[in-house]
Design a protein around this motif. Sequence first.
Motif, PDB file in Angstrom:
ATOM      1  N   ARG A 127      11.937  -0.538  -7.117  1.00 44.48           N
ATOM      2  CA  ARG A 127      11.087   0.302  -6.276  1.00 44.48           C
ATOM      3  C   ARG A 127      11.070   1.715  -6.868  1.00 44.48           C
ATOM      4  NH1 ARG A 127      11.082   0.351   0.131  1.00 44.48           N
ATOM      5  NH2 ARG A 127       9.726  -1.402  -0.393  1.00 44.48           N
TER       6      ARG A 127
ATOM      7  N   VAL B  65       9.743   5.619  -6.312  1.00 42.96           N
ATOM      8  CA  VAL B  65       9.270   6.513  -5.252  1.00 42.96           C
ATOM      9  C   VAL B  65       8.914   7.854  -5.899  1.00 42.96           C
ATOM     10  CG1 VAL B  65       9.824   7.634  -3.054  1.00 42.96           C
ATOM     11  CG2 VAL B  65      10.771   5.364  -3.572  1.00 42.96           C
TER      12      VAL B  65
ATOM     13  N   ALA C  91       2.228   8.948  -7.735  1.00 41.52           N
ATOM     14  CA  ALA C  91       2.412   7.503  -7.898  1.00 41.52           C
ATOM     15  C   ALA C  91       1.249   6.914  -8.669  1.00 41.52           C
ATOM     16  CB  ALA C  91       2.531   6.827  -6.522  1.00 41.52           C
TER      17      ALA C  91
ATOM     18  N   ASN D   1       1.506  -0.956  -4.173  1.00 43.25           N
ATOM     19  CA  ASN D   1       1.611   0.501  -3.942  1.00 43.25           C
ATOM     20  C   ASN D   1       1.241   0.839  -2.511  1.00 43.25           C
ATOM     21  OD1 ASN D   1      -0.789   2.971  -4.215  1.00 43.25           O
ATOM     22  ND2 ASN D   1       1.397   3.476  -4.442  1.00 43.25           N
TER      23      ASN D   1
ATOM     24  N   ASN E 102       3.387   6.850  -1.710  1.00 46.92           N
ATOM     25  CA  ASN E 102       4.153   7.351  -2.858  1.00 46.92           C
ATOM     26  C   ASN E 102       5.137   6.330  -3.414  1.00 46.92           C
ATOM     27  OD1 ASN E 102       5.873   7.457  -0.609  1.00 46.92           O
ATOM     28  ND2 ASN E 102       7.139   9.049  -1.544  1.00 46.92           N
ATOM     29  N   ARG E 103       4.990   5.088  -2.973  1.00 50.48           N
ATOM     30  CA  ARG E 103       5.961   4.041  -3.335  1.00 50.48           C
ATOM     31  C   ARG E 103       5.258   2.962  -4.156  1.00 50.48           C
ATOM     32  NH1 ARG E 103       7.207   1.469   1.826  1.00 50.48           N
ATOM     33  NH2 ARG E 103       6.173  -0.415   1.083  1.00 50.48           N
TER      34      ARG E 103
ATOM     35  N   ASP F 238       6.300  -0.828  -5.633  1.00 51.08           N
ATOM     36  CA  ASP F 238       7.272  -1.912  -5.828  1.00 51.08           C
ATOM     37  C   ASP F 238       6.785  -2.757  -7.006  1.00 51.08           C
ATOM     38  OD1 ASP F 238       7.594  -2.164  -2.276  1.00 51.08           O
ATOM     39  OD2 ASP F 238       8.983  -1.239  -3.693  1.00 51.08           O
TER      40      ASP F 238
END
Length: 98
Positions: free
Chosen positions: A31, A33, A40, A62, A65-66, A68
Amino acid sequence: MKPLSDSERAELLPALDGWSLVEGRDAIRKRFVFEDFGAAFAWMSRVALAAEKAGHHPEWFNVYNRVDVVLSTHDAGGLTRRDVELAQRMDLYASGLL
Ligand code: HBI
């Protein structure tokens, strides 16, 4: 292309920063961040260009702001050096070192 051997796994996977094995699948995941969505997406754009150039693409999801990420080589049915190389590049881009 052939999957990573046991000795390659023992050597290469622990050296990756913050990646872990996916349960029930020969794949690795992480992940990422970032500060915000823009950061991102900028990172995803850089990775996308590198992935296209390498002919090796991530599986990623997505939300704001993450991101995976799951990496595996579909053609080989499991982890290959291409996954390790893409993981290393993703980390370099995310760290600002590249
Ligand atoms: N990306 N992760 C991954 N695994 C593949 O096997 C793969 C790919 N991108 C392109 C690609 N293979 C091509 O060689 C075709 O097999 C689609």
